[in-house]
Write a protein that holds these residues in place. Sequence first.
Motif, PDB file in Angstrom:
ATOM      1  N   TYR A   1      -9.508  -5.320  10.555  1.00  0.00           N
ATOM      2  CA  TYR A   1      -9.924  -6.535  11.254  1.00  0.00           C
ATOM      3  C   TYR A   1     -10.962  -7.255  10.411  1.00  0.00           C
ATOM      4  O   TYR A   1     -11.929  -6.645   9.967  1.00  0.00           O
ATOM      5  CB  TYR A   1     -10.500  -6.190  12.632  1.00  0.00           C
ATOM      6  CG  TYR A   1      -9.443  -5.687  13.587  1.00  0.00           C
ATOM      7  CD1 TYR A   1      -8.920  -6.525  14.577  1.00  0.00           C
ATOM      8  CD2 TYR A   1      -8.946  -4.395  13.489  1.00  0.00           C
ATOM      9  CE1 TYR A   1      -7.937  -6.076  15.443  1.00  0.00           C
ATOM     10  CE2 TYR A   1      -7.959  -3.937  14.336  1.00  0.00           C
ATOM     11  CZ  TYR A   1      -7.455  -4.787  15.316  1.00  0.00           C
ATOM     12  OH  TYR A   1      -6.467  -4.342  16.156  1.00  0.00           O
ATOM     13  N   GLY A   2     -10.742  -8.554  10.187  1.00  0.00           N
ATOM     14  CA  GLY A   2     -11.664  -9.304   9.364  1.00  0.00           C
ATOM     15  C   GLY A   2     -11.750  -8.771   7.958  1.00  0.00           C
ATOM     16  O   GLY A   2     -12.796  -8.874   7.293  1.00  0.00           O
TER      17      GLY A   2
ATOM     18  N   ASP B   1      -3.873  -5.870   7.374  1.00  0.00           N
ATOM     19  CA  ASP B   1      -4.813  -6.721   8.103  1.00  0.00           C
ATOM     20  C   ASP B   1      -4.141  -7.283   9.349  1.00  0.00           C
ATOM     21  O   ASP B   1      -3.028  -7.819   9.283  1.00  0.00           O
ATOM     22  CB  ASP B   1      -5.271  -7.890   7.227  1.00  0.00           C
ATOM     23  CG  ASP B   1      -6.156  -7.445   6.075  1.00  0.00           C
ATOM     24  OD1 ASP B   1      -6.765  -6.362   6.186  1.00  0.00           O
ATOM     25  OD2 ASP B   1      -6.233  -8.179   5.071  1.00  0.00           O
TER      26      ASP B   1
ATOM     27  N   GLU C   1      -4.746  -9.900  10.956  1.00  0.00           N
ATOM     28  CA  GLU C   1      -4.533 -11.348  10.877  1.00  0.00           C
ATOM     29  C   GLU C   1      -3.184 -11.659  10.216  1.00  0.00           C
ATOM     30  O   GLU C   1      -2.453 -12.562  10.658  1.00  0.00           O
ATOM     31  CB  GLU C   1      -5.683 -12.014  10.119  1.00  0.00           C
ATOM     32  CG  GLU C   1      -7.033 -11.925  10.827  1.00  0.00           C
ATOM     33  CD  GLU C   1      -7.748 -10.606  10.603  1.00  0.00           C
ATOM     34  OE1 GLU C   1      -8.821 -10.414  11.215  1.00  0.00           O
ATOM     35  OE2 GLU C   1      -7.271  -9.757   9.799  1.00  0.00           O
ATOM     36  N   TRP C   2      -2.858 -10.929   9.152  1.00  0.00           N
ATOM     37  CA  TRP C   2      -1.574 -11.119   8.469  1.00  0.00           C
ATOM     38  C   TRP C   2      -0.418 -10.692   9.370  1.00  0.00           C
ATOM     39  O   TRP C   2       0.608 -11.370   9.449  1.00  0.00           O
ATOM     40  CB  TRP C   2      -1.561 -10.334   7.171  1.00  0.00           C
ATOM     41  CG  TRP C   2      -0.281 -10.457   6.383  1.00  0.00           C
ATOM     42  CD1 TRP C   2       0.248 -11.593   5.859  1.00  0.00           C
ATOM     43  CD2 TRP C   2       0.615  -9.394   6.043  1.00  0.00           C
ATOM     44  NE1 TRP C   2       1.426 -11.308   5.203  1.00  0.00           N
ATOM     45  CE2 TRP C   2       1.671  -9.970   5.303  1.00  0.00           C
ATOM     46  CE3 TRP C   2       0.619  -8.021   6.279  1.00  0.00           C
ATOM     47  CZ2 TRP C   2       2.734  -9.201   4.801  1.00  0.00           C
ATOM     48  CZ3 TRP C   2       1.672  -7.264   5.781  1.00  0.00           C
ATOM     49  CH2 TRP C   2       2.713  -7.851   5.054  1.00  0.00           C
TER      50      TRP C   2
ATOM     51  N   LEU D   1      -0.288 -10.697  12.597  1.00  0.00           N
ATOM     52  CA  LEU D   1      -0.066 -11.677  13.666  1.00  0.00           C
ATOM     53  C   LEU D   1       0.537 -12.974  13.125  1.00  0.00           C
ATOM     54  O   LEU D   1       1.272 -13.657  13.844  1.00  0.00           O
ATOM     55  CB  LEU D   1      -1.376 -11.942  14.415  1.00  0.00           C
ATOM     56  CG  LEU D   1      -1.932 -10.740  15.189  1.00  0.00           C
ATOM     57  CD1 LEU D   1      -3.210 -11.113  15.928  1.00  0.00           C
ATOM     58  CD2 LEU D   1      -0.897 -10.185  16.168  1.00  0.00           C
ATOM     59  N   GLN D   2       0.248 -13.306  11.873  1.00  0.00           N
ATOM     60  CA  GLN D   2       0.917 -14.459  11.250  1.00  0.00           C
ATOM     61  C   GLN D   2       2.414 -14.204  11.130  1.00  0.00           C
ATOM     62  O   GLN D   2       3.236 -15.082  11.434  1.00  0.00           O
ATOM     63  CB  GLN D   2       0.321 -14.729   9.876  1.00  0.00           C
ATOM     64  CG  GLN D   2      -1.049 -15.370   9.884  1.00  0.00           C
ATOM     65  CD  GLN D   2      -1.612 -15.537   8.477  1.00  0.00           C
ATOM     66  OE1 GLN D   2      -0.947 -15.202   7.487  1.00  0.00           O
ATOM     67  NE2 GLN D   2      -2.825 -16.046   8.380  1.00  0.00           N
TER      68      GLN D   2
ATOM     69  N   ASP E   1      -3.871  -6.273  22.569  1.00  0.00           N
ATOM     70  CA  ASP E   1      -4.202  -5.382  21.459  1.00  0.00           C
ATOM     71  C   ASP E   1      -4.986  -4.227  22.056  1.00  0.00           C
ATOM     72  O   ASP E   1      -6.174  -4.355  22.360  1.00  0.00           O
ATOM     73  CB  ASP E   1      -5.022  -6.155  20.415  1.00  0.00           C
ATOM     74  CG  ASP E   1      -5.440  -5.299  19.236  1.00  0.00           C
ATOM     75  OD1 ASP E   1      -5.202  -4.086  19.249  1.00  0.00           O
ATOM     76  OD2 ASP E   1      -6.046  -5.864  18.304  1.00  0.00           O
TER      77      ASP E   1
END
Length: 202
Positions: A136-137, A163, A165-166, A168-169, A181
């Motif tokens: 995360y982050g 990551d 973020e990746w 979820l993209q 989550d």
Amino acid sequence: MSQLPFSQACENNKAPILEVLRHSFASVNRVLEIGSGTGQHGVYFSAALPHINWQCSDMGNLSPLNARLALEGQGRLSKALALDVTGPWPALEVDGIFSANTLHIMDKGSVECFFAGAGRVLGATGQLCIYGPFNYGGDYTSASNRDFDAWLKARDSASGIRDIEWILQLADAAGFALIQDHAMPANNRLLHLTKVSQDSQG
């Protein structure tokens, strides 16, 4: 049974995962498990969630997996499918996909194929549940995850903890929205995503 492959991690995490799946898969009838490994999850979840037709799959060496499904599946489980996420996916009608501890084993291209394939297989309102460690982050959530990531990369430089973020993209690009989550034991997470219709996205 002693000759069958055994994962202690599966034994440790199956009950906490089940508590999430009881809700996430409450309305799901047919689940494809990607990367079934030893088959311990498939046997356990198919018994605890009898409303679900649970279909196991793995990349290769299906003999020991199928041996467990036949021995312990009580007739609930059909033979596992050969499924490489980077190749053609079997023609299936499923409304749920589950995968545990796979994305950090795959290289990045395979992770991309995982989400693209899941997006094709699952229709509107299909449910996707993914268990494993995530960053995360851009940072690890624990020292043990940092050590685990170093071990993964030493074994295969293309693998590693991904990551969030990746992830979820990729999920968004494949038509999924994050529902929840969930924090899980041993610094793992369980991501519950749902397929969003094109109308909802627009």
